[in-house]
Motif scaffolding. Sequence first.
Motif, short mmCIF file in Angstrom:
data_model
loop_
_atom_site.label_atom_id
_atom_site.label_comp_id
_atom_site.label_asym_id
_atom_site.label_seq_id
_atom_site.Cartn_x
_atom_site.Cartn_y
_atom_site.Cartn_z
N LEU A 63 0.86 -1.74 -16.82
CA LEU A 63 1.97 -1.17 -17.58
C LEU A 63 3.09 -0.74 -16.64
CD1 LEU A 63 2.17 -0.52 -20.61
CD2 LEU A 63 1.60 1.82 -20.06
N PHE A 64 2.71 -0.01 -15.58
CA PHE A 64 3.69 0.55 -14.65
C PHE A 64 4.45 -0.56 -13.95
CE2 PHE A 64 5.61 3.74 -12.26
CZ PHE A 64 5.48 3.50 -10.90
N CYS A 124 0.83 -1.21 0.00
CA CYS A 124 0.00 0.00 0.00
C CYS A 124 0.87 1.25 0.00
CB CYS A 124 -0.91 0.05 1.23
SG CYS A 124 -2.33 -1.00 1.08
N GLN A 125 1.92 1.25 0.81
CA GLN A 125 2.80 2.42 0.85
C GLN A 125 3.43 2.67 -0.51
OE1 GLN A 125 2.95 4.48 3.49
NE2 GLN A 125 1.37 3.09 4.16
N LEU A 152 0.93 4.25 -2.77
CA LEU A 152 0.64 5.65 -2.47
C LEU A 152 1.77 6.55 -2.93
CD1 LEU A 152 -0.85 5.52 1.09
CD2 LEU A 152 -2.00 6.17 -0.99
N ILE A 153 3.01 6.11 -2.67
CA ILE A 153 4.13 6.99 -2.96
C ILE A 153 4.28 7.19 -4.46
CG2 ILE A 153 6.63 7.16 -2.85
CD1 ILE A 153 6.49 5.91 -0.14
N THR A 154 4.09 6.11 -5.23
CA THR A 154 4.30 6.26 -6.67
C THR A 154 3.02 6.60 -7.41
OG1 THR A 154 3.95 3.91 -6.92
CG2 THR A 154 6.22 4.67 -6.72
N CYS A 155 1.96 6.97 -6.69
CA CYS A 155 0.68 7.34 -7.31
C CYS A 155 0.06 6.22 -8.13
CB CYS A 155 0.81 8.56 -8.23
SG CYS A 155 1.02 10.08 -7.33
N TYR A 202 -1.81 4.05 -6.96
CA TYR A 202 -3.14 3.87 -6.39
C TYR A 202 -4.19 4.55 -7.25
CZ TYR A 202 -6.97 4.79 -3.13
OH TYR A 202 -8.20 4.92 -2.55
N LEU A 203 -3.76 5.67 -7.91
CA LEU A 203 -4.72 6.46 -8.67
C LEU A 203 -4.93 5.92 -10.08
CD1 LEU A 203 -3.24 9.95 -7.86
CD2 LEU A 203 -5.10 8.86 -6.70
N MET A 204 -4.11 4.96 -10.47
CA MET A 204 -4.15 4.56 -11.88
C MET A 204 -5.24 3.56 -12.15
SD MET A 204 -0.19 4.00 -12.62
CE MET A 204 1.04 5.15 -12.12
N GLU A 205 -5.68 3.53 -13.40
CA GLU A 205 -6.64 2.52 -13.81
C GLU A 205 -5.89 1.20 -13.97
OE1 GLU A 205 -8.68 3.99 -17.25
OE2 GLU A 205 -8.69 6.02 -16.43
N PRO A 206 -6.62 0.06 -13.98
CA PRO A 206 -5.93 -1.24 -13.96
C PRO A 206 -4.91 -1.45 -15.08
CG PRO A 206 -8.23 -1.52 -13.49
CD PRO A 206 -8.05 -0.06 -13.78
N TRP A 207 -5.25 -1.03 -16.30
CA TRP A 207 -4.29 -1.27 -17.37
C TRP A 207 -3.04 -0.42 -17.19
CZ3 TRP A 207 -2.88 2.74 -20.52
CH2 TRP A 207 -3.75 3.85 -20.54
N GLU A 208 -3.22 0.80 -16.60
CA GLU A 208 -2.04 1.63 -16.34
C GLU A 208 -1.15 0.99 -15.29
OE1 GLU A 208 -3.99 5.21 -15.18
OE2 GLU A 208 -3.56 6.20 -17.07
#
Lengths: 550, 80
Positions: B33-34, B15-16, B19-22, B24-30
Amino acid sequence: MANPSAVCNGHLHHHHQKQNNLLKSGIYKKNGITKGMKKNGVSNGTLYKKTFIEHFEQAPMYVAVLTFLGFGVGTIFGYLRDFMRACGLEKRNLAAEREEQKDFVPLYQDFENFYTRNLYMRIRDNWNRPICSVPGPQFDLMERVTDDYNWTFRFTGRTIKNVINMGSYNYLGFAETDVNALKTVSIELQKYGTGVCSTRQEMGTLDKHVELEKLVAKFLGVEDAMVFGMGFATNSMNIPALVGKGCLILSDELNHTSLVLGARLSGATIRIFKHNNMQNLEKLLREAIIYGQPRSRRAWRKIIILVEGIYSMEGSIVHLPELVSLKKKYKAYLYLDEAHSIGAVGATGRGVVEYFGMSPDDVDVLMGTFTKSFGAAGGYIAGKKDLVDFLRTHSHSAVYATSMCPPVAEQIIRAMKCLMGLDGTTQGLQRVRQLGKNTRYFRRRLHEMGFIIYGNDDSPVVPLLLYMPGKIGVFSRLMLQKNIGVVVVGFPATPITESRARFCVSAAHTREMLDTVLNALDELGDFLLLKYSRYSKSAHPELYEETRLE
Amino acid sequence: MDIKSMKNYLYWLYCQFELITCSYLMEPWEKLLFYSFNIALLVTVLYTAYIFLPGHISSALQFFWQLFGSQHENTVSVLK
């Protein structure tokens, strides 16, 4: 005086550099200000009659690095999504021109909304939440869900009941629906109706306005006051009436948009001084007087300083004593915007002027709003009778804007009478005291837990620093799951690395409510690792107090 | 019990990271990719370390050995 210096230079900390410089230079080095202080005749030789403690702790370095990392990843993915939208691989959800107009001058500048499109949209569900009850200490929220990642919302029909309200500007708790309290308001509503249908200069001046203005003048201890229908418009419409071309405006770095708009509309020259930094302001004043207007080198027609009582994003209180001594020395005018501080600070709720024990004659233009502490809407400008008479004829708001509606005016009258004790009870004073107690308790507990909190110890606006962009959305959502409503703010309202959650303590909050919120914050702070402070308070407050000016 | 708390701890660490790499905000396909990019980068770094590090370390050690080794011989010759 050696004692505070020893505390500052010896130990711990993070320095509040501004305060430290003030201590050193304001009292020892600058002869001008020392003379000013002697003239004030304050017995113990300082400008501050009680301790003035502010905190602006800096987070450890790794926090800044990780924040930039988060923004970097967000930006890269933003570029990726923009590329996909441009290629046509993804549907465009924002406004776009029609096919036939593609060759015209572009209407929508794409890149300017980069941040909105790619970062704000992802966490947009934390703002603009519709509420469906009075914004008292608790309120009801309408539940909404999104199917396409925050581009559109739909209401499920359910209301979330009794969410603890830590975001409304309800400092004294006057946003209430108690029938007894609103008796006079409903009588006036029956008598006058709701609309005024005219401007002040035509047929919109009612006896209610005259009564209200006399009451405001009495409350603040000044000669006369004028009320306007909207708080934002009070600033933006009256500053152009007071200053014009050839005048100089010295405005604080973190002033509210209404002040900035009013200053720009006036056409005067604007110079900005660092937030609450009196040395910077003095330097600008000296330069202005020595060099005069830019090309002609003539003297400035007027120099006016725009400051706020409490800054709503930082929770800091203006350094009024130094400001007044500077203004008297350099013969400038002072415009004090007490939007958040009227009713919220001061022993009887009369704002920062009372908080510092100064007389309202020291400030040339006293401005404030009724939105925050009085549970109504509108603003006022108060001061000498000549000033207010001038504004009655020359202000844009008086000439063109509809005046305040009567039930709202009656709500302000009853709230002010309650505060002044004219209704025969001590309820007003109790509210002010309760707010002070709640504020001190809340801030003390948050400091003890180890969060980084900005601002003065007496200000009811409490910004809690979150720093990383990923945590903004999570914090708000998790707090809502625990039935607590908070306001989170990020770039561009704050500097890019300092996103925060802003709590507004109210006199209507009970100790249990505050404890619930504090426990939830404790849990969330541990789960999200928000406790960045290196100096949590211990059992020896004297050792750990940042700076004291006594 | 220990496994459970270990799993909870690992989940919290995950979880950390989110949160740190943002992410959490991405959609599943992003996110896919990430994470695949990150894992590919990590695997490349580890593989390169596995292949080249022993070689680098042994040549560095040799260099330092030679330095001290020649010194030792010099002192021995002076003594003699």
